[in-house]
Design a protein around this motif. Sequence first.
Motif, PDB file in Angstrom:
ATOM      1  N   MET A 133     -65.086   8.495 -80.121  1.00  0.00           N
ATOM      2  CA  MET A 133     -63.723   8.245 -80.586  1.00  0.00           C
ATOM      3  C   MET A 133     -62.746   8.430 -79.427  1.00  0.00           C
ATOM      4  N   GLY A 134     -61.496   7.990 -79.631  1.00  0.00           N
ATOM      5  CA  GLY A 134     -60.474   8.175 -78.609  1.00  0.00           C
ATOM      6  C   GLY A 134     -59.721   9.470 -78.853  1.00  0.00           C
ATOM      7  N   ARG A 135     -59.962  10.454 -78.018  1.00  0.00           N
ATOM      8  CA  ARG A 135     -59.344  11.765 -78.260  1.00  0.00           C
ATOM      9  C   ARG A 135     -57.829  11.723 -78.198  1.00  0.00           C
ATOM     10  N   ASP A 136     -57.271  10.837 -77.380  1.00  0.00           N
ATOM     11  CA  ASP A 136     -55.812  10.789 -77.310  1.00  0.00           C
ATOM     12  C   ASP A 136     -55.200  10.365 -78.638  1.00  0.00           C
ATOM     13  N   GLN A 137     -55.934   9.618 -79.443  1.00  0.00           N
ATOM     14  CA  GLN A 137     -55.449   9.298 -80.785  1.00  0.00           C
ATOM     15  C   GLN A 137     -55.386  10.576 -81.630  1.00  0.00           C
ATOM     16  N   ILE A 138     -56.400  11.418 -81.502  1.00  0.00           N
ATOM     17  CA  ILE A 138     -56.398  12.704 -82.200  1.00  0.00           C
ATOM     18  C   ILE A 138     -55.259  13.583 -81.677  1.00  0.00           C
ATOM     19  N   TYR A 139     -55.083  13.602 -80.361  1.00  0.00           N
ATOM     20  CA  TYR A 139     -54.035  14.433 -79.772  1.00  0.00           C
ATOM     21  C   TYR A 139     -52.652  13.999 -80.247  1.00  0.00           C
ATOM     22  N   TYR A 140     -52.463  12.681 -80.407  1.00  0.00           N
ATOM     23  CA  TYR A 140     -51.183  12.216 -80.954  1.00  0.00           C
ATOM     24  C   TYR A 140     -50.967  12.804 -82.344  1.00  0.00           C
ATOM     25  N   LYS A 141     -51.996  12.724 -83.188  1.00  0.00           N
ATOM     26  CA  LYS A 141     -51.859  13.231 -84.552  1.00  0.00           C
ATOM     27  C   LYS A 141     -51.556  14.728 -84.555  1.00  0.00           C
ATOM     28  N   LEU A 142     -52.282  15.474 -83.741  1.00  0.00           N
ATOM     29  CA  LEU A 142     -52.093  16.924 -83.735  1.00  0.00           C
ATOM     30  C   LEU A 142     -50.715  17.299 -83.180  1.00  0.00           C
ATOM     31  N   GLY A 143     -50.255  16.557 -82.182  1.00  0.00           N
ATOM     32  CA  GLY A 143     -48.910  16.785 -81.677  1.00  0.00           C
ATOM     33  C   GLY A 143     -47.860  16.461 -82.723  1.00  0.00           C
ATOM     34  N   ARG A 144     -48.084  15.396 -83.447  1.00  0.00           N
ATOM     35  CA  ARG A 144     -47.151  15.006 -84.506  1.00  0.00           C
ATOM     36  C   ARG A 144     -47.150  16.038 -85.633  1.00  0.00           C
ATOM     37  N   TYR A 145     -48.332  16.530 -86.004  1.00  0.00           N
ATOM     38  CA  TYR A 145     -48.404  17.538 -87.058  1.00  0.00           C
ATOM     39  C   TYR A 145     -47.658  18.812 -86.663  1.00  0.00           C
ATOM     40  N   ALA A 146     -47.761  19.184 -85.398  1.00  0.00           N
ATOM     41  CA  ALA A 146     -47.080  20.404 -84.945  1.00  0.00           C
ATOM     42  C   ALA A 146     -45.562  20.256 -85.067  1.00  0.00           C
ATOM     43  N   GLY A 190     -42.336   8.523 -79.526  1.00  0.00           N
ATOM     44  CA  GLY A 190     -43.451   7.587 -79.524  1.00  0.00           C
ATOM     45  C   GLY A 190     -44.784   8.301 -79.629  1.00  0.00           C
ATOM     46  N   LYS A 191     -45.801   7.567 -80.039  1.00  0.00           N
ATOM     47  CA  LYS A 191     -47.134   8.148 -80.213  1.00  0.00           C
ATOM     48  C   LYS A 191     -47.700   8.666 -78.895  1.00  0.00           C
ATOM     49  N   LEU A 192     -47.543   7.883 -77.836  1.00  0.00           N
ATOM     50  CA  LEU A 192     -48.187   8.276 -76.582  1.00  0.00           C
ATOM     51  C   LEU A 192     -47.590   9.559 -76.000  1.00  0.00           C
ATOM     52  N   PRO A 193     -46.263   9.734 -75.943  1.00  0.00           N
ATOM     53  CA  PRO A 193     -45.740  11.011 -75.448  1.00  0.00           C
ATOM     54  C   PRO A 193     -46.213  12.221 -76.260  1.00  0.00           C
ATOM     55  N   TYR A 194     -46.388  12.061 -77.561  1.00  0.00           N
ATOM     56  CA  TYR A 194     -46.962  13.139 -78.372  1.00  0.00           C
ATOM     57  C   TYR A 194     -48.364  13.487 -77.858  1.00  0.00           C
ATOM     58  N   ALA A 195     -49.165  12.450 -77.596  1.00  0.00           N
ATOM     59  CA  ALA A 195     -50.542  12.669 -77.135  1.00  0.00           C
ATOM     60  C   ALA A 195     -50.552  13.364 -75.780  1.00  0.00           C
ATOM     61  N   LEU A 210     -53.707  10.216 -67.015  1.00  0.00           N
ATOM     62  CA  LEU A 210     -53.473  10.224 -68.453  1.00  0.00           C
ATOM     63  C   LEU A 210     -52.595  11.392 -68.893  1.00  0.00           C
ATOM     64  N   ASP A 211     -52.353  12.341 -67.995  1.00  0.00           N
ATOM     65  CA  ASP A 211     -51.471  13.472 -68.300  1.00  0.00           C
ATOM     66  C   ASP A 211     -50.014  13.181 -67.945  1.00  0.00           C
ATOM     67  N   ASP A 212     -49.756  11.976 -67.460  1.00  0.00           N
ATOM     68  CA  ASP A 212     -48.403  11.596 -67.049  1.00  0.00           C
ATOM     69  C   ASP A 212     -47.940  10.419 -67.913  1.00  0.00           C
ATOM     70  N   ASN A 213     -46.808  10.585 -68.565  1.00  0.00           N
ATOM     71  CA  ASN A 213     -46.334   9.538 -69.474  1.00  0.00           C
ATOM     72  C   ASN A 213     -46.190   8.192 -68.784  1.00  0.00           C
ATOM     73  N   ALA A 214     -45.562   8.176 -67.622  1.00  0.00           N
ATOM     74  CA  ALA A 214     -45.292   6.909 -66.944  1.00  0.00           C
ATOM     75  C   ALA A 214     -46.585   6.202 -66.568  1.00  0.00           C
ATOM     76  N   SER A 215     -47.542   6.940 -66.007  1.00  0.00           N
ATOM     77  CA  SER A 215     -48.814   6.357 -65.602  1.00  0.00           C
ATOM     78  C   SER A 215     -49.603   5.865 -66.808  1.00  0.00           C
ATOM     79  N   HIS A 216     -49.624   6.667 -67.859  1.00  0.00           N
ATOM     80  CA  HIS A 216     -50.362   6.314 -69.067  1.00  0.00           C
ATOM     81  C   HIS A 216     -49.732   5.090 -69.734  1.00  0.00           C
TER      82      HIS A 216
END
Length: 265
Positions: free
Chosen positions: A1-14, A251-256, A192-198
């Motif tokens: 699976m794509g962990r960054d998708q999970i990280y977005y969800k967990l960031g959003r939940y927080a 946005g979803k990506l900055p949350y991730a 992937l830890d940098d918003n602009a690069s990602h």
Amino acid sequence: MGRDQIYYKLGRYAADPAKRFDDACEANGQNKTKTSDANSRLDDLSTFTCTKAVAEKPADMKTLVVGPYGEPYLTDGHHTLTSIWEASSGGPQAKMWVRVQDNLSNLNRATFFRTLHERKLIWSRDGDRPAYPADLPRSLGLKNGLGNDPYRALVYFTRDIGYTQLADATEFTEFYWGDWLRTVVDLKTVNLDDNASHLAAVHTAAGAMVALAPDATVSNGKTAAALGRLETLNETEFTALSQPVGAAKPGKLPYAVAYRLALKP
């Protein structure tokens, strides 16, 4: 699976704890949350209510097949259910309703997995390598579950920017796109830890999708049109994806990315 998708969800939940219950209601075929409060818990379905009854929207439910010896095999919902597992008040004791697609418990193991392949209910790859039944994890959760495929996450962030999920989408649409994107974007060169690069990687990937001819083969004989390729890159959706945490509509990506960074020592 794509962990960054999970990280977005967990960031959003927080940031918005009530979102956990919307996702649980949707996964249970119950649309969205009707009532919840500070005492509501994902591992106790009696502590919140949804706007519809269980399975009233069956198409939204996650799915499984019953395999040899009565063992259940999840065929959809790995990201959603892992997010709920990892969320506050979730965990392995969280109870979710899942739609049973078929009972194949009468088959032996070899015939069972051959049947899953024929029905396109199993993806036999681990990133860019073949995977086998013995490789399947026996649990959800980030520690015990599926490994990470960053290209699967990349495709998630390009949705509605470079492609759209069709109503009659073929199984494994995201994985077909991910296979192809391995030849387009080298994620080893992306921070992937940098918003602009990602975000730049997402923009490049989405741009490559829309640049394909509709009848171009993406992966496994699937054409770009069959996989939902958009005619033009949706810059409006890309702008929405890019909004930083703290904006009126992050946005979803900055949350991730923020969640990824918070995991680092």
